[in-house]
Design a protein around this motif. Sequence first.
Motif, mmCIF file in Angstrom:
data_model
loop_
_atom_site.group_PDB
_atom_site.id
_atom_site.type_symbol
_atom_site.label_atom_id
_atom_site.label_comp_id
_atom_site.label_asym_id
_atom_site.label_seq_id
_atom_site.Cartn_x
_atom_site.Cartn_y
_atom_site.Cartn_z
ATOM 1 N N ASN A 196 -100.415 39.224 -7.990
ATOM 2 C CA ASN A 196 -98.972 39.395 -7.804
ATOM 3 C C ASN A 196 -98.271 39.696 -9.121
ATOM 4 O O ASN A 196 -97.352 40.527 -9.174
ATOM 5 C CB ASN A 196 -98.377 38.140 -7.176
ATOM 6 N N LEU A 197 -98.715 39.026 -10.206
ATOM 7 C CA LEU A 197 -98.103 39.269 -11.508
ATOM 8 C C LEU A 197 -98.339 40.704 -11.974
ATOM 9 O O LEU A 197 -97.430 41.347 -12.515
ATOM 10 C CB LEU A 197 -98.668 38.281 -12.532
ATOM 11 N N GLU A 198 -99.545 41.210 -11.743
ATOM 12 C CA GLU A 198 -99.824 42.593 -12.138
ATOM 13 C C GLU A 198 -98.955 43.577 -11.350
ATOM 14 O O GLU A 198 -98.433 44.546 -11.924
ATOM 15 C CB GLU A 198 -101.300 42.902 -11.906
ATOM 16 N N ARG A 199 -98.795 43.341 -10.056
ATOM 17 C CA ARG A 199 -97.954 44.237 -9.259
ATOM 18 C C ARG A 199 -96.491 44.154 -9.688
ATOM 19 O O ARG A 199 -95.801 45.181 -9.764
ATOM 20 C CB ARG A 199 -98.099 43.896 -7.778
ATOM 21 N N VAL A 200 -96.013 42.938 -9.967
ATOM 22 C CA VAL A 200 -94.617 42.793 -10.410
ATOM 23 C C VAL A 200 -94.397 43.500 -11.744
ATOM 24 O O VAL A 200 -93.389 44.205 -11.944
ATOM 25 C CB VAL A 200 -94.254 41.292 -10.512
ATOM 26 N N ASN A 201 -95.333 43.334 -12.676
ATOM 27 C CA ASN A 201 -95.199 44.003 -13.973
ATOM 28 C C ASN A 201 -95.218 45.525 -13.828
ATOM 29 O O ASN A 201 -94.456 46.244 -14.492
ATOM 30 C CB ASN A 201 -96.319 43.554 -14.912
ATOM 31 N N PHE A 202 -96.118 46.018 -12.940
ATOM 32 C CA PHE A 202 -96.209 47.471 -12.760
ATOM 33 C C PHE A 202 -94.915 48.045 -12.214
ATOM 34 O O PHE A 202 -94.364 49.024 -12.750
ATOM 35 C CB PHE A 202 -97.379 47.799 -11.829
ATOM 36 N N TRP A 203 -94.397 47.452 -11.154
ATOM 37 C CA TRP A 203 -93.185 47.994 -10.543
ATOM 38 C C TRP A 203 -91.958 47.746 -11.408
ATOM 39 O O TRP A 203 -91.010 48.544 -11.377
ATOM 40 C CB TRP A 203 -92.992 47.416 -9.150
ATOM 41 N N SER A 204 -91.958 46.696 -12.193
ATOM 42 C CA SER A 204 -90.855 46.490 -13.138
ATOM 43 C C SER A 204 -90.855 47.587 -14.190
ATOM 44 O O SER A 204 -89.788 48.127 -14.558
ATOM 45 C CB SER A 204 -90.995 45.122 -13.800
ATOM 46 N N ALA A 205 -92.038 47.934 -14.702
ATOM 47 C CA ALA A 205 -92.120 49.020 -15.678
ATOM 48 C C ALA A 205 -91.682 50.346 -15.063
ATOM 49 O O ALA A 205 -90.995 51.158 -15.716
ATOM 50 C CB ALA A 205 -93.548 49.132 -16.218
#
Length: 227
Positions: A189-198
């Motif tokens: 979940n953290l990786e997906r949140v970081n990706f979409w935030s970027a």
Amino acid sequence: MMAAGAALALALWLLLPPAGVGGAGPPPIQDGEFTFLLPAGRKQCFYQSAPANASLETEYQVIGGAGLDVDFTLESPQGVLLVSESRKADGVHTVEPTEAGDYRLCFDNSFSTISEKLVFFELIFDSLQDDEEVEGWAEAVEPEEMLDVKMEDIKESIETMRTRLERSIQMLTLLRAFEARDRNLQEGNLERVNFWSAMNVAVLLLVAVLQVCTLKRFFQDKRPVPT
């Protein structure tokens, strides 16, 4: 002094095998646990030997991978299908009494074409003492010392303590599996949140640059230059 001698003899019996028992037969089957990576589109099977008239408990859990699910089957030494589950995240199954032979446990990820799965499973056998161990335990203490010590009470207390310790170890192992699954889920979940935030930040910067360029064109002087 006699009570102290009995306690010392009991401690020695717990640390050393009883006389005449070692080498009398095959060693008892121990509980086991295993964690492995199941590739996408693959099926992997394991074989576990079991004695006759025992109790076998199987616990498994998918702790990593998309969907957190896997197909599971359990077959007896005679090839009889005992358990069949499809797209499950975890499961607990008990076989009692067992047959002498090799049980087959299979984990199937053939329904997934992309995601590999991290699977944890544990095998738990009953831990009943056989008659030879009990007799060896009783022979470890001299008859005169047994007069001052309630041997049956000591045996019952030790057996109860050992059973509770084994169950505590099993629960801690299962909790570690739950913790690993939750950690993998949170990391995903953290990786997906970081990706979409970027991606959102990049889109905002692009829109800001386009707005600035558009405003600059609006305010540019478009009067013809005199010749």
